[in-house]
Enzyme design. Structure first.
Site, PDB file in Angstrom:
ATOM      1  N   HIS A 111      -6.849  -6.218  15.745  1.00 50.33           N
ATOM      2  CA  HIS A 111      -6.859  -6.644  14.341  1.00 50.33           C
ATOM      3  C   HIS A 111      -8.038  -7.606  14.174  1.00 50.33           C
ATOM      4  O   HIS A 111      -8.395  -8.320  15.125  1.00 50.33           O
ATOM      5  CB  HIS A 111      -5.532  -7.364  14.083  1.00 50.33           C
ATOM      6  CG  HIS A 111      -5.262  -7.722  12.660  1.00 50.33           C
ATOM      7  ND1 HIS A 111      -5.827  -8.814  12.060  1.00 50.33           N
ATOM      8  CD2 HIS A 111      -4.447  -7.159  11.733  1.00 50.33           C
ATOM      9  CE1 HIS A 111      -5.375  -8.905  10.813  1.00 50.33           C
ATOM     10  NE2 HIS A 111      -4.539  -7.913  10.585  1.00 50.33           N
ATOM     11  N   ASP A 127      -1.973 -11.380  21.343  1.00 50.72           N
ATOM     12  CA  ASP A 127      -1.670 -11.344  19.916  1.00 50.72           C
ATOM     13  C   ASP A 127      -0.322 -10.636  19.779  1.00 50.72           C
ATOM     14  O   ASP A 127      -0.235  -9.412  19.930  1.00 50.72           O
ATOM     15  CB  ASP A 127      -2.798 -10.593  19.185  1.00 50.72           C
ATOM     16  CG  ASP A 127      -2.481 -10.377  17.709  1.00 50.72           C
ATOM     17  OD1 ASP A 127      -1.321 -10.619  17.286  1.00 50.72           O
ATOM     18  OD2 ASP A 127      -3.388  -9.945  16.980  1.00 50.72           O
ATOM     19  N   GLN A 144       2.667  -8.121  16.189  1.00 51.13           N
ATOM     20  CA  GLN A 144       3.509  -6.927  16.018  1.00 51.13           C
ATOM     21  C   GLN A 144       4.574  -6.800  17.094  1.00 51.13           C
ATOM     22  O   GLN A 144       5.559  -6.076  16.898  1.00 51.13           O
ATOM     23  CB  GLN A 144       2.643  -5.652  16.008  1.00 51.13           C
ATOM     24  CG  GLN A 144       1.664  -5.568  14.854  1.00 51.13           C
ATOM     25  CD  GLN A 144       2.337  -5.516  13.487  1.00 51.13           C
ATOM     26  OE1 GLN A 144       3.494  -5.144  13.347  1.00 51.13           O
ATOM     27  NE2 GLN A 144       1.606  -5.904  12.452  1.00 51.13           N
ATOM     28  N   LYS A 186       6.557 -11.763   9.621  1.00 53.05           N
ATOM     29  CA  LYS A 186       6.760 -10.370  10.046  1.00 53.05           C
ATOM     30  C   LYS A 186       8.079 -10.203  10.779  1.00 53.05           C
ATOM     31  O   LYS A 186       8.411  -9.119  11.247  1.00 53.05           O
ATOM     32  CB  LYS A 186       5.612  -9.930  10.956  1.00 53.05           C
ATOM     33  CG  LYS A 186       4.254  -9.843  10.254  1.00 53.05           C
ATOM     34  CD  LYS A 186       3.224  -9.287  11.195  1.00 53.05           C
ATOM     35  CE  LYS A 186       1.807  -9.562  10.765  1.00 53.05           C
ATOM     36  NZ  LYS A 186       1.353  -8.733   9.669  1.00 53.05           N
ATOM     37  N   CYS A 216      -7.110  -3.905   8.495  1.00 51.19           N
ATOM     38  CA  CYS A 216      -7.848  -4.995   9.159  1.00 51.19           C
ATOM     39  C   CYS A 216      -8.312  -4.590  10.551  1.00 51.19           C
ATOM     40  O   CYS A 216      -8.337  -5.412  11.470  1.00 51.19           O
ATOM     41  CB  CYS A 216      -7.021  -6.277   9.233  1.00 51.19           C
ATOM     42  SG  CYS A 216      -6.506  -6.875   7.628  1.00 51.19           S
TER      43      CYS A 216
HETATM   44  N1  7TS Z   1      -2.637  -9.439  14.589  1.00 52.53           N
HETATM   45  C1  7TS Z   1      -1.989  -8.292  14.343  1.00 52.53           C
HETATM   46  C2  7TS Z   1      -1.782  -7.306  15.453  1.00 52.53           C
HETATM   47  C3  7TS Z   1      -1.498  -8.045  13.060  1.00 52.53           C
HETATM   48  O1  7TS Z   1      -0.844  -6.909  12.829  1.00 52.53           O
HETATM   49  C4  7TS Z   1      -1.705  -8.997  12.039  1.00 52.53           C
HETATM   50  C5  7TS Z   1      -1.265  -8.753  10.623  1.00 52.53           C
HETATM   51  C6  7TS Z   1      -2.359 -10.188  12.367  1.00 52.53           C
HETATM   52  C7  7TS Z   1      -2.819 -10.359  13.640  1.00 52.53           C
HETATM   53  C8  7TS Z   1      -2.559 -11.270  11.359  1.00 52.53           C
HETATM   54  O2  7TS Z   1      -1.348 -11.800  10.967  1.00 52.53           O
HETATM   55  P1  7TS Z   1      -1.319 -12.905   9.807  1.00 52.53           P
HETATM   56  O3  7TS Z   1       0.124 -13.238   9.654  1.00 52.53           O
HETATM   57  O4  7TS Z   1      -2.148 -14.035  10.279  1.00 52.53           O
HETATM   58  O5  7TS Z   1      -1.895 -12.247   8.603  1.00 52.53           O
HETATM   59  N2  7TS Z   1      -1.219  -7.398  10.271  1.00 52.53           N
HETATM   60  C9  7TS Z   1      -1.099  -6.912   9.030  1.00 52.53           C
HETATM   61  C10 7TS Z   1      -0.996  -5.552   8.791  1.00 52.53           C
HETATM   62  O6  7TS Z   1      -0.986  -4.698   9.679  1.00 52.53           O
HETATM   63  N3  7TS Z   1      -0.921  -5.350   7.459  1.00 52.53           N
HETATM   64  O7  7TS Z   1      -0.960  -6.534   6.846  1.00 52.53           O
HETATM   65  C11 7TS Z   1      -1.086  -7.515   7.809  1.00 52.53           C
END
Ligand code: 7TS
Length: 413
Positions: free
Chosen positions: A122, A199, A202, A225, A365
């Site tokens: 990501h 990371d 997920q 999430k 992303c």
């Molecule tokens: N890393 C992964 C693997 C992710 O899926 C996401 C968010 C992030 C980092 C960033 O998370 P945040 O809470 O800091 O935004 N992924 C997604 C997605 O797949 N669709 O919207 C956000």
């Protein structure tokens, strides 16, 4: 087995309709829905003990501080951390990774040092390393993908060296669903003296995750999430590493003593929590963790594995549909990126929305990954503990509508 109908009754939003159809929420990789206990906890905090934390002697402030610190302990237990002071509250995964990039990497990295990332990262686990490399003269190395959507681990072993300072890898891909063997990757990295950042944005919501078993040094994830409110992220760091790190942001709450020209820092984790934190959302993250723990993360995974098997079978029936990522359920989570002939993913998403089915369409992303797949974007359906096989059927039926509208011929081009 999870009692999904009972679970669904805990999520008020799942009762609503969208465009006259029952909501089928399949955008859980972006953010999850919230159970009533989380929504109530937010209200309860503001109605009964709203106060700033770590500073007041008065009752409300002590109650708020206790509630806040209790959640830190819950988080530590949830991920198998040895010490709750290894848990730093931030806003989200992105901020957690940036904290490591600023407070650790920029002090450690020297010109010529290497940071390894993978082709499925990501942007949140890529851009902070691009910036750190730019500022320090370090070099980014890339673990490529194999055509089956898994990492090329031979290539990984080959690029690891005594120049490697950090391996930054996602545990589960948000675009492909691939679950990476991060424990093995961490072992190899440590043999070269490198640290490992996982990371977990997920994975922590969907799999049992134990930082001791993973053997990583940093774990980043987002509360929103995993049934929690937005505004709460976690950075877990092994204590010795966290203690060696300088602050990221300066201000109130993170200092012990201050003079005009210098200051002494607070102990960990407070050294990394400058300013008033997102108290209400941290407090309401507690019931989310309780909810998941009461079900058991192994049960959550088992439910999603079953849905994944069913979805793989049903989606394969759709003419012209291509699923990206691993084709077997065991190697992946419940995240399905797909294409349907030459129909644009945004058109798929729009028709599905008219049927009440919420998915995401776009690059997720992961632009370098999309380039590797040779597509500008994909449609993506992602499941969670409240989704049912009937909702997979609703997705497949709605994809039938997409084909009707855009023409079966185009779908098979
Ligand atoms: N890393 C992964 C693997 C992710 O899926 C996401 C968010 C992030 C980092 C960033 O998370 P945040 O809470 O800091 O935004 N992924 C997604 C997605 O797949 N669709 O919207 C956000």
């Amino acid at each position: 087995m999870l009692d999904v109908q009972r679970i669904r009754a805990d999520f008020p939003i799942l009762q609503r309709t969208v465009n006259g159809k029952p909501l089928v929420y399949l955008d859980n990789a972006a953010t999850s829905q919230k159970p009533r206990a989380v929504i109530e906890a937010l209200k309860d905090y503001y109605e009964r003990y709203n106060a700033n934390v770590h500073r007041g002697v008065h009752t409300l402030s002590q109650e708020a501080t206790d509630a806040f610190e209790t959640v830190r302990e819950q988080v530590a237990r949830f991920i198998g951390a040895r010490h709750s002071e290894e848990v730093v509250f931030v806003r989200n995964t992105t901020e957690a990774i940036n904290l490591v990039s600023y407070a650790w990497a920029r002090r450690v990295l020297q010109p010529g040092d290497e940071v390894i990332v993978t082709e499925m990262e990501h942007h949140s686990n890529l851009i902070p390393w691009q910036l750190a490399a730019r500022d320090t003269g370090a070099v980014l190395r890339l673990v490529p993908l194999r055509d089956d959507g898994t990492l090329d681990l031979d290539r990984y072993a080959a690029i690891l060296s005594d120049r490697t300072r950090l391996v930054a890898v996602s545990h589960m891909s948000n675009a492909l669903g691939t679950i990476n063997p991060v424990a093995d990757m961490a072992r190899l990295a440590h043999e070269q003296g490198a640290l490992v950042l996982v990371d977990g944005a997920q994975s922590v919501p969907h799999l049992p995750v134990d930082v001791q078993a993973l053997g990583c040094d940093f774990l980043a994830f987002s509360g929103h999430k995993m049934l929690g409110p937005t505004g709460v992220g976690v950075l877990w760091t092994r204590r010795e590493v966290l203690e060696s790190m300088d602050p990221f942001l300066g201000g109130g709450n993170m200092i012990l003593q201050v003079w005009w020209d210098r200051a002494e820092w607070q102990e960990i984790p407070f050294r990394f929590e400058a300013g008033t934190p997102d108290i209400a959302d941290v407090v309401a993250f507690g019931p989310a963790l309780e909810y998941l723990s009461a079900l058991g993360m192994d049960q959550v995974r088992a439910h999603e594995l079953e849905l994944t098997r069913y979805a793989l079978a049903r989606l394969r029936e759709v003419e012209g549909l291509v699923i990206y990522g691993p084709q077997d359920a065991e190697s992946r989570g419940g995240v399905f990126s797909f294409g349907l002939g030459d129909i644009h993913p945004h058109d798929i998403g729009t028709v599905l929305d008219a049927e009440g089915v919420a998915i995401r369409a776009g690059h997720h992303c992961c632009q370098p990954l999309m380039r590797r797949l040779g597509v500008p974007a994909t449609a993506r359906a992602s499941f969670y503990l409240y989704n049912t096989p009937e909702e997979v059927d609703a997705l497949v039926a709605a994809l039938g509508k997409v084909q009707q509208i855009f023409g079966r011929a185009r779908a098979t081009v």
